[in-house]
Design a protein around this motif. Structure first.
Motif, PDB file in Angstrom:
ATOM      1  N   GLY A   1      -4.924  -3.328  -3.468  1.00 14.32           N
ATOM      2  CA  GLY A   1      -6.066  -4.370  -2.553  1.00 14.32           C
ATOM      3  C   GLY A   1      -7.060  -3.710  -2.870  1.00 14.32           C
ATOM      4  O   GLY A   1      -8.155  -3.479  -3.344  1.00 14.32           O
ATOM      5  N   CYS A   2      -7.440  -3.813  -0.872  1.00 14.58           N
ATOM      6  CA  CYS A   2      -8.718  -3.242  -0.592  1.00 14.58           C
ATOM      7  C   CYS A   2      -9.162  -1.748  -1.175  1.00 14.58           C
ATOM      8  O   CYS A   2     -10.295  -1.523  -1.529  1.00 14.58           O
ATOM      9  CB  CYS A   2      -9.214  -3.966   0.395  1.00 14.58           C
ATOM     10  N   GLN A   3      -8.517  -1.367  -1.910  1.00  7.15           N
ATOM     11  CA  GLN A   3      -8.884   0.169  -2.673  1.00  7.15           C
ATOM     12  C   GLN A   3      -8.955   1.237  -1.213  1.00  7.15           C
ATOM     13  O   GLN A   3      -9.677   2.584  -1.549  1.00  7.15           O
ATOM     14  CB  GLN A   3      -9.663   0.230  -3.228  1.00  7.15           C
ATOM     15  N   ARG A   4      -8.785   1.273  -0.233  1.00 11.99           N
ATOM     16  CA  ARG A   4      -9.320   1.549   1.483  1.00 11.99           C
ATOM     17  C   ARG A   4      -8.571   2.578   1.294  1.00 11.99           C
ATOM     18  O   ARG A   4      -7.306   2.907   1.260  1.00 11.99           O
ATOM     19  CB  ARG A   4      -9.298   0.818   2.278  1.00 11.99           C
TER      20      ARG A   4
ATOM     21  N   ALA B   1       0.788  -1.189  -0.334  1.00  8.32           N
ATOM     22  CA  ALA B   1       0.117  -0.309  -0.001  1.00  8.32           C
ATOM     23  C   ALA B   1       0.464   1.179   0.333  1.00  8.32           C
ATOM     24  O   ALA B   1       2.193   0.676   0.491  1.00  8.32           O
ATOM     25  CB  ALA B   1      -0.959   0.013   1.051  1.00  8.32           C
ATOM     26  N   ARG B   2       0.180   2.443  -0.586  1.00  9.88           N
ATOM     27  CA  ARG B   2       1.271   3.935  -0.823  1.00  9.88           C
ATOM     28  C   ARG B   2       0.539   4.110   0.445  1.00  9.88           C
ATOM     29  O   ARG B   2      -0.361   3.559   1.383  1.00  9.88           O
ATOM     30  CB  ARG B   2       0.527   4.473  -1.781  1.00  9.88           C
ATOM     31  N   GLY B   3       0.923   5.428   1.540  1.00 11.05           N
ATOM     32  CA  GLY B   3       0.817   6.238   2.439  1.00 11.05           C
ATOM     33  C   GLY B   3      -0.414   6.477   2.974  1.00 11.05           C
ATOM     34  O   GLY B   3      -1.068   6.126   3.985  1.00 11.05           O
ATOM     35  N   ASP B   4      -1.472   6.834   2.239  1.00  8.41           N
ATOM     36  CA  ASP B   4      -2.644   7.385   1.640  1.00  8.41           C
ATOM     37  C   ASP B   4      -4.020   6.438   1.482  1.00  8.41           C
ATOM     38  O   ASP B   4      -4.547   6.757   1.574  1.00  8.41           O
ATOM     39  CB  ASP B   4      -3.011   8.144   1.664  1.00  8.41           C
ATOM     40  N   GLU B   5      -3.320   5.285   0.136  1.00  9.26           N
ATOM     41  CA  GLU B   5      -4.894   4.674  -0.373  1.00  9.26           C
ATOM     42  C   GLU B   5      -3.553   3.001  -0.864  1.00  9.26           C
ATOM     43  O   GLU B   5      -2.517   2.747  -0.980  1.00  9.26           O
ATOM     44  CB  GLU B   5      -4.965   4.763  -1.866  1.00  9.26           C
TER      45      GLU B   5
END
Length: 710
Positions: A165-168, A157-161
């Motif tokens: 994966g789950c796109q959260r 994951a990136r730091g804000d998204e």
């Protein structure tokens, strides 16, 4: 805002997600902007007062990082890309009424004002949080300076998204095993004071908002899961220098998170448009603010056209901000799928993309690409671009159907009727068919289907080809001259209707057709009522509107693309180095091609016999109808023709496919699956699909429903 059919009396604003000022545009990006432009023009054809606005997203960590690498200031770096975008969009006939950027004075002022309103209304609070820190480089690491593991699904994951994966959306401090994207150093978390927006207070409002929201189904369904899981409050500040300063007392020198000021640019750009043309021409406050207009107290008709990767921002954070500050809520959100290339994701770092400038440099006209991007599948579905598919659509539909009818009809009319064919009005048959096309066009607008806008035109042209072939005016000229003249008058009337209805998809070609018809003014000002009127002008000698794409050209284009990709990957070693950090407010980057084999589920060691396989009754089916199941986020009720019988099958496709686009799709069905009842619907079979994105299995050629898969 109303929910009446368009056109309404309220002003409409159509926006496109802001391109991140950080790199060249490719045709994947263009899908969203072309879609927004097509929809905006279609609203205007219906007579809807409309402003079409967007702007460049100037802030955020990638701009700061890349500017530092380029040896320039973030402002200079971002402005350079902004200017390139502002020059590129008109080349594809994407005609924004205003195209601004998030760093200009208007957006800075409105952003600070809106944040102050949030604070004064008690929706903001301070909180101590853990922020990633690079102890070796001695700096805090906001957002995209950090990467690691998603705490929800375990994906990278990136730091804000959780982009893989789950796109959260991820808040600061949530990423596990953090590392600095700048140095590669392991990061540690340190406590810092930041500002939060209490989004959780708006859960009930947002749930009701999604019930009202129009547009694509993915924009309604995806955020429901986040609400059901429990909304988290939103950290709206970051530890960095580049951005809009947090208003008021700011002891930590914080800037606002890029996703605060980015959507506010929609308001700012509309305001700039109003200031340029005058409030009498378009009143931005009536469109965006509640209670300003007695006639439209809830504001105007706000339609957002975005990439599907930013649904959460436009259906959770943004409407909560608007509700908290007495602004109009969006009427609709249209979230597009991605564009892939020959079945593989675009990769900017590996130069595997068809770049916007490259397309034009090859000598292609922009309108065929607009047509291809707008009509190739449902808007929320992924579109696979290949030069072969592009050529097939151009040659079959634009040249063979639309262009063929227009050229043969207008050439015959010009040669036989110097001042144009003369008749009192189109025949009843043709007038009725034009009325039907106009109704289809209006229905497409109200269904938010840019594909159906194109279908209305191509279907009308098919009727025209059939009509002229059936009536054979070339035989009637000598035997029944009056009847021949009526037939050709009808054909010219059909051509005029096509010019009007095709303007949103092919504005430049439609204007050229308008000129050939000798019609006054410009087709860009014509409404659908003009499509119903008979031709009025003197015809000029027509030229063919669309050019055939030859096989040799396709072969040459493929060779160039393959050579460029090979050279890029050779320069980049094994392709594992050099991927730039991407953050795009309308991010159509789909670097999905280089999937590590460890991400693929291993093949099963358990084998079945041929006899066991023969027991599986796998058939070709054709979806006849599809509808979402009430109360189920994912499930769709399908009516499937299996040749020998019609079956009802329930499938988890709602969030992954355009439900309205499923009918007529051929699928592969496990017919002897045990029946099961899901949400009160009995499912009698299983539709087969591949992967998490439910890529539906289909047939290569024309196997009929009921054909057994062996």
């Amino acid at each position: 805002m109303s929910h009446d059919d368009f056109p309404t009396d309220a002003p409409a604003v159509v926006t496109c997600g802001l391109p991140y000022a950080n790199g060249d545009l490719h045709i994947g990006h263009l899908r969203t902007y072309v879609g927004g432009d097509v929809y905006s023009r279609a609203l205007e054809r219906l007579g809807q007062e409309t402003a079409f606005v967007s702007g460049s997203d100037m802030h955020g960590t990638p701009v700061a990082v890349n500017a530092e690498q380029a040896g320039v200031s973030p402002e200079e770096f971002a402005l350079d890309w902004h200017e390139q975008y502002a020059e590129t969009f008109p080349k594809f006939n994407v005609d924004f009424d205003n195209y601004g950027h998030t760093h200009d004075e208007t957006n800075t002022e409105i952003t600070r004002e809106l944040v102050r309103d949030l604070d004064e209304a008690g929706h903001l609070y301070e909180k101590e949080i853990m922020v990633a820190y690079d102890p070796v480089d001695d700096q805090y690491l906001p957002d995209r300076y950090v990467e690691g593991t998603c705490p929800y699904c375990g994906a990278h994951a990136r730091g804000d998204e959780c982009d893989e994966g789950c796109q959260r959306h991820l808040e600061p401090g949530e990423v596990e095993d953090p590392e600095s994207t700048i140095t590669g150093n392991p990061a540690e978390y340190r406590e810092r004071t930041h500002k939060f927006f209490a989004v959780s207070e708006f859960a009930d409002y947002l749930s009701d908002f999604l019930d009202r929201l129009e547009g694509t189904s993915n924009a309604r369904n995806q955020p429901r899961e986040w609400i059901e899981q429990g909304l988290q409050d939103w950290c709206i500040t970051r530890d960095m220098d580049w951005g809009v300063d947090y208003p008021g007392e700011n002891p930590e020198d914080l800037v606002l998170y890029v996703w605060v000021d980015a959507p506010i640019e929609y308001i700012s750009s509309t305001k700039q448009y109003s200031e340029r043309v005058g409030a009498d021409a378009f009143d931005w406050e009536t469109a965006w603010k509640e209670g300003v207009s007695d006639e439209h107290p809830e504001g105007g008709e706000i339609v957002h056209v975005i990439g599907r990767d930013i649904i959460q921002h436009h259906t959770i954070f943004w409407p909560a901000m608007l509700e908290a500050t007495d602004h109009a809520e969006p009427r609709a959100v249209l979230a597009s799928g991605f564009v892939t290339l020959d079945g593989k994701g675009f990769s900017t770092s590996r130069d595997r993309a068809v770049w916007a400038d490259e397309y034009l440099d090859e000598g292609f006209h922009p309108d065929p690409l607009r047509y291809y991007l707008a009509t190739n599948g449902g808007f929320q579905q992924d579109v696979d671009f290949s030069w072969e598919k592009f050529a097939e659509r151009v040659n079959t539909e634009l040249v063979g159907t639309v262009g063929n009818f227009l050229y043969r009809s207008l050439l015959f009319a010009h040669r036989n009727y110097e001042d144009g064919p003369d008749a009192d009005a189109p025949s009843d048959e043709v007038a009725a068919r034009i009325d039907e096309a106009v109704e289809e066009f209006a229905a497409a607008v109200n269904d938010y289907s840019v594909r159906a806008l194109g279908d209305a035109v191509t279907d009308l042209a098919r009727f025209g080809n059939e009509y002229i072939q059936r009536n054979e005016p070339w035989k009637l000229v000598d035997e029944e001259p009056a009847e021949a003249e009526q037939v050709i008058y009808d054909c010219v009337a059909l051509a005029k209707a096509i010019a009007v209805l095709f303007e949103p998809l092919a504005p430049e070609k439609s204007e050229r057709l308008w000129d050939q018809l000798g019609e006054p003014g410009t087709v860009h000002d014509a409404t659908v009522e003009a499509a119903r009127e008979g031709p009025a002008g003197d015809l000029s000698e027509p030229t063919e509107l669309f050019e055939q794409v030859e096989d040799e050209r396709v072969e040459s284009l493929n060779e160039k693309l393959e050579a460029r990709v090979a050279e890029s990957e050779s320069d980049d070693g094994d392709g594992s180095e050099g991927d730039e950090t991407d953050e795009e407010s309308d991010d159509n980057e789909t670097d999905t091609d280089d999937t590590d084999v460890t991400d693929i589920e291993p093949l099963s060691d358990d084998r079945i016999s041929f006899d066991e396989f023969q027991e599986l009754d796998i058939r070709v089916g054709r979806i006849e109808a599809a509808e979402g199941i009430e109360g189920a986020d994912d499930l769709v009720k399908l009516t499937v023709d299996l040749g020998a019988e019609i079956r009802t099958i329930v499938a988890g496709l709602k969030q992954l496919h355009d439900v309205d686009g499923l009918p007529d799709t051929k699928v592969i069905v496990l017919a002897n699956m045990e029946t099961a009842e899901l949400f009160g619907v009995e499912s009698n079979g299983m539709v087969l699909a591949a992967g998490e994105e439910a890529d539906l299995l289909t047939t290569y050629e024309d196997a009929e429903p009921g054909t057994k898969v062996k």
